[in-house]
Motif scaffolding. Structure first.
Motif, PDB file in Angstrom:
ATOM      1  N   THR A   1      36.395  47.965  36.892  1.00  0.00           N
ATOM      2  CA  THR A   1      36.672  46.712  36.183  1.00  0.00           C
ATOM      3  C   THR A   1      37.867  46.875  35.248  1.00  0.00           C
ATOM      4  O   THR A   1      38.756  46.021  35.219  1.00  0.00           O
TER       5      THR A   1
ATOM      6  N   THR B   1      41.361  44.915  35.821  1.00  0.00           N
ATOM      7  CA  THR B   1      41.767  44.024  34.734  1.00  0.00           C
ATOM      8  C   THR B   1      43.150  44.407  34.209  1.00  0.00           C
ATOM      9  O   THR B   1      44.000  43.536  33.998  1.00  0.00           O
TER      10      THR B   1
ATOM     11  N   SER C   1      45.781  43.405  36.654  1.00  0.00           N
ATOM     12  CA  SER C   1      46.024  41.958  36.667  1.00  0.00           C
ATOM     13  C   SER C   1      46.837  41.491  35.457  1.00  0.00           C
ATOM     14  O   SER C   1      47.230  40.329  35.390  1.00  0.00           O
TER      15      SER C   1
ATOM     16  N   ARG D   1      43.256  34.180  30.501  1.00  0.00           N
ATOM     17  CA  ARG D   1      42.176  34.701  31.346  1.00  0.00           C
ATOM     18  C   ARG D   1      41.256  35.616  30.541  1.00  0.00           C
ATOM     19  O   ARG D   1      40.031  35.558  30.677  1.00  0.00           O
ATOM     20  N   MET D   2      41.828  36.428  29.658  1.00  0.00           N
ATOM     21  CA  MET D   2      41.009  37.330  28.847  1.00  0.00           C
ATOM     22  C   MET D   2      40.151  36.559  27.846  1.00  0.00           C
ATOM     23  O   MET D   2      38.997  36.914  27.611  1.00  0.00           O
TER      24      MET D   2
ATOM     25  N   SER E   1      37.402  35.090  29.843  1.00  0.00           N
ATOM     26  CA  SER E   1      36.470  36.159  30.223  1.00  0.00           C
ATOM     27  C   SER E   1      35.586  36.568  29.050  1.00  0.00           C
ATOM     28  O   SER E   1      34.399  36.836  29.230  1.00  0.00           O
TER      29      SER E   1
ATOM     30  N   PHE F   1      34.822  40.012  33.391  1.00  0.00           N
ATOM     31  CA  PHE F   1      36.220  40.434  33.348  1.00  0.00           C
ATOM     32  C   PHE F   1      36.766  40.774  34.742  1.00  0.00           C
ATOM     33  O   PHE F   1      37.927  40.511  35.037  1.00  0.00           O
ATOM     34  N   GLY F   2      35.933  41.337  35.587  1.00  0.00           N
ATOM     35  CA  GLY F   2      36.387  41.787  36.897  1.00  0.00           C
ATOM     36  C   GLY F   2      36.665  40.675  37.888  1.00  0.00           C
ATOM     37  O   GLY F   2      37.682  40.706  38.592  1.00  0.00           O
TER      38      GLY F   2
ATOM     39  N   ALA G   1      39.911  38.856  37.204  1.00  0.00           N
ATOM     40  CA  ALA G   1      41.038  39.766  37.464  1.00  0.00           C
ATOM     41  C   ALA G   1      41.302  39.883  38.957  1.00  0.00           C
ATOM     42  O   ALA G   1      42.454  39.827  39.394  1.00  0.00           O
TER      43      ALA G   1
END
Length: 101
Positions: free
Chosen positions: A14, A18, A21, A30-31, A34, A86-87, A90
């Motif tokens: 992961t 991440t 990405s 995105r973070m 997440s 998170f994965g 990503a």
């Protein structure tokens, strides 16, 4: 083998995906998304794992656990929803978009 050792490959993969990405557009957004998803999933995991363990639907051998718990749920159970939060985004960011060649 302990559950904490089983989790290590998932966390490493992961983290690697991440970080990979991070070169894609929208990494910060995105973070943040997440993180929100991870918080929601951890809360849901805490609630439902505790309910299922209290209902005696399953148990964990104490010898395979770290001993740290949130209620009845072992802390190791919380790594999977965090990795998913998170994965999955990503991986999706790394997949080619439709129309891209």
């Amino acid at each position: 083998m302990t559950y904490a050792l089983i989790v290590v490959p998932f966390v490493l993969i992961t983290a690697a995906v991440t970080l990979w990405s991070a070169r894609r557009p929208g990494f910060g957004r995105r973070m943040r998304a997440s993180l929100v998803a991870a918080i929601v999933l951890v809360v849901l995991t805490a609630v439902f794992d505790n309910l299922m363990i209290a209902a005696d639907l399953f148990t964990y051998p104490e010898t395979h656990l770290s001993g740290i718990r949130i209620g009845l749920a072992p802390i190791e159970d919380f790594s999977y929803p965090i990795c998913a939060a998170f994965g999955v985004p990503a991986v999706l960011a790394l997949l080619p978009r439709r129309g891209d060649s």
